[in-house]
Write an enzyme that holds these catalytic residues in place. Structure first.
Site, PDB file in Angstrom:
ATOM      1  N   LYS A   1      42.700  35.527  36.273  1.00 25.70           N
ATOM      2  CA  LYS A   1      42.340  35.887  34.905  1.00 25.70           C
ATOM      3  C   LYS A   1      42.631  34.752  33.924  1.00 25.70           C
ATOM      4  O   LYS A   1      42.025  34.683  32.853  1.00 25.70           O
ATOM      5  CB  LYS A   1      43.127  37.119  34.457  1.00 25.70           C
ATOM      6  CG  LYS A   1      43.060  38.317  35.375  1.00 25.70           C
ATOM      7  CD  LYS A   1      41.694  38.949  35.364  1.00 25.70           C
ATOM      8  CE  LYS A   1      41.659  40.353  35.940  1.00 25.70           C
ATOM      9  NZ  LYS A   1      42.017  40.456  37.369  1.00 25.70           N
TER      10      LYS A   1
HETATM   11  C1  PLP Z   1      41.123  41.261  38.234  1.00 24.03           C
HETATM   12  C2  PLP Z   1      41.318  41.096  39.648  1.00 24.03           C
HETATM   13  C3  PLP Z   1      40.354  41.513  40.577  1.00 24.03           C
HETATM   14  C4  PLP Z   1      39.084  42.210  40.139  1.00 24.03           C
HETATM   15  O1  PLP Z   1      38.249  41.370  39.391  1.00 24.03           O
HETATM   16  P1  PLP Z   1      37.094  42.028  38.506  1.00 24.03           P
HETATM   17  O2  PLP Z   1      36.569  40.909  37.677  1.00 24.03           O
HETATM   18  O3  PLP Z   1      37.755  43.099  37.676  1.00 24.03           O
HETATM   19  O4  PLP Z   1      36.091  42.593  39.455  1.00 24.03           O
HETATM   20  C5  PLP Z   1      40.576  41.288  41.910  1.00 24.03           C
HETATM   21  N1  PLP Z   1      41.706  40.697  42.347  1.00 24.03           N
HETATM   22  C6  PLP Z   1      42.665  40.269  41.492  1.00 24.03           C
HETATM   23  C7  PLP Z   1      43.873  39.622  42.050  1.00 24.03           C
HETATM   24  C8  PLP Z   1      42.508  40.444  40.126  1.00 24.03           C
HETATM   25  O5  PLP Z   1      43.460  40.020  39.270  1.00 24.03           O
END
Ligand code: PLP
Length: 353
Positions: free
Chosen positions: A113
């Site tokens: 993120k």
């Molecule tokens: C946010 C996240 C996801 C999911 O990603 P999306 O963009 O919500 O589909 C998967 N794995 C991890 C480790 C994440 O932080």
């Protein structure tokens, strides 16, 4: 380029407006009016450039109301070695023959993120300035674990912003809870809710679209925005690492320019994989985007059967960031696949809720 609401094609706003607002008043998500094209030559040229310069190139296609200097300020503020522990920002690891892993965990919170949430505060504050809005921005975030910490870290002590994160009390890992509840910064707040991520996300969306709350906020010189991937400013930065990775594979001589690659994406709210979809439709040679789910496999079932059935048990797993049954960004994909049919989207998402 302008941005339309998935639930009302009449709504047309600039990218600055879409980013500042987060979500359309009708509950729809902002989508670009067209997907900009890039050529194989463009991609080849990016192979020689830094991550920040690749980002500048991709953003210039989407944020057409931003000046080059504004975009440069954003990408250089975010994608540097003060924030990331590698020059390459998104490191590409060669696992074994023909298989690679994109390491998106080199940012300050170790969650992918960070790729978007390190730059979102720059995009958001620049957007507000461009729009001449004289309001404090209150960022509401629903998190399944990683978004909360990464958003807090991105927005901490950013002037003109406050951030409030809602997380499911029993739905994040012990580590994530500690990361969030020990957050530093004078403008941050964290709140546990009873319920799961979907409850948190639905609650936040309800607050966003409440006229009464918006009026109250405006009276106090504030406005809401979002740091979840419902915000275009969260999604656009994720397109970059797909374009960048393809350019890197070519520059490293791992593939020939034009070779198609498959991309496997662990999926929750469908933001990350949707960014891959945009990259593909811009012209990055992608064969398949493979949606990986955990036990909460509502998306894989949907893709296999065409039926979105959220009436199913919710599983708490060791990958809480994927414990999601209502994937917000699927709405954007369906909007594009339906040929921008806003009436159809209103009907589908009405019946889903
Ligand atoms: C946010 C996240 C996801 C999911 O990603 P999306 O963009 O919500 O589909 C998967 N794995 C991890 C480790 C994440 O932080």
């Amino acid at each position: 380029m302008f941005y339309k609401s998935t639930r009302n094609s009449e709504v047309k706003v600039s990218s600055a407006q879409a980013i500042a607002q987060g979500i359309s008043e009708d509950g729809g998500l902002f989508v670009p009016s067209e997907i900009p094209a890039i050529t194989l030559d463009d991609i080849k040229a990016l192979g020689e450039k830094s991550y920040a310069e690749r980002a500048l190139f991709v953003f210039s296609k989407y944020l057409t109301d931003f000046t080059e200097a504004e975009i440069r300020y954003c990408v250089e503020g975010a994608y540097n070695t003060k924030n990331f522990d590698t020059d390459n920002i998104a490191e590409l690891a060669h696992l074994f023959d023909g298989t690679y892993m994109l390491e998106l965990w080199h940012g300050p919170t170790c969650a992918f993120k960070d790729m978007a949430l390190q730059i979102l505060p720059y995009l958001l504050t620049t957007s507000i300035k461009k729009l001449g809005v004289d309001k404090k921005v209150v960022i509401l975030v629903a998190t399944s674990g990683d978004t909360g910490k990464a958003a807090l870290e991105g927005f901490k002590d950013v002037k003109g912003t406050e951030i409030l994160v809602f997380y499911p009390e029993d739905g994040v890992s012990a580590m994530q809870k500690k990361q969030m509840t020990t957050q530093e910064g004078g403008n941050v707040g964290v709140c546990a809710i009873k319920g799961n991520f979907d409850d948190a996300q639905t609650g936040v969306k309800t607050i966003f679209t409440s006229k009464e709350t918006a009026d109250k906020l405006a009276e106090n010189g504030m406005m809401f925005s979002s740091a979840n991937s419902i915000n275009w400013g969260r999604l656009a930065p994720q397109i970059i690492y797909y374009v960048s990775t393809y350019a890197q594979l070519v520059a490293d001589g791992e593939i020939e320019l034009g070779d198609k690659i498959n991309i496997v994406v662990p999926t929750g709210n469908f933001g990350n994989i949707l960014a891959g979809y945009y990259a593909k439709h811009m012209g990055v040679p992608v064969n398949k985007l493979i949606c990986a789910s955990n036990a909460n496999n509502v998306l894989t079932d949907f893709i296999k059967t065409g039926v979105y059935d959220r009436n199913r048990p919710f599983h708490t797993t060791i990958s809480p960031s994927m414990d999601i049954l209502i994937s917000s960004n699927l709405e954007r994909l369906l909007y594009h696949l339906s040929g921008s049919d806003d009436a159809q989207i209103r009907e589908w998402f009405g019946s889903l809720s």
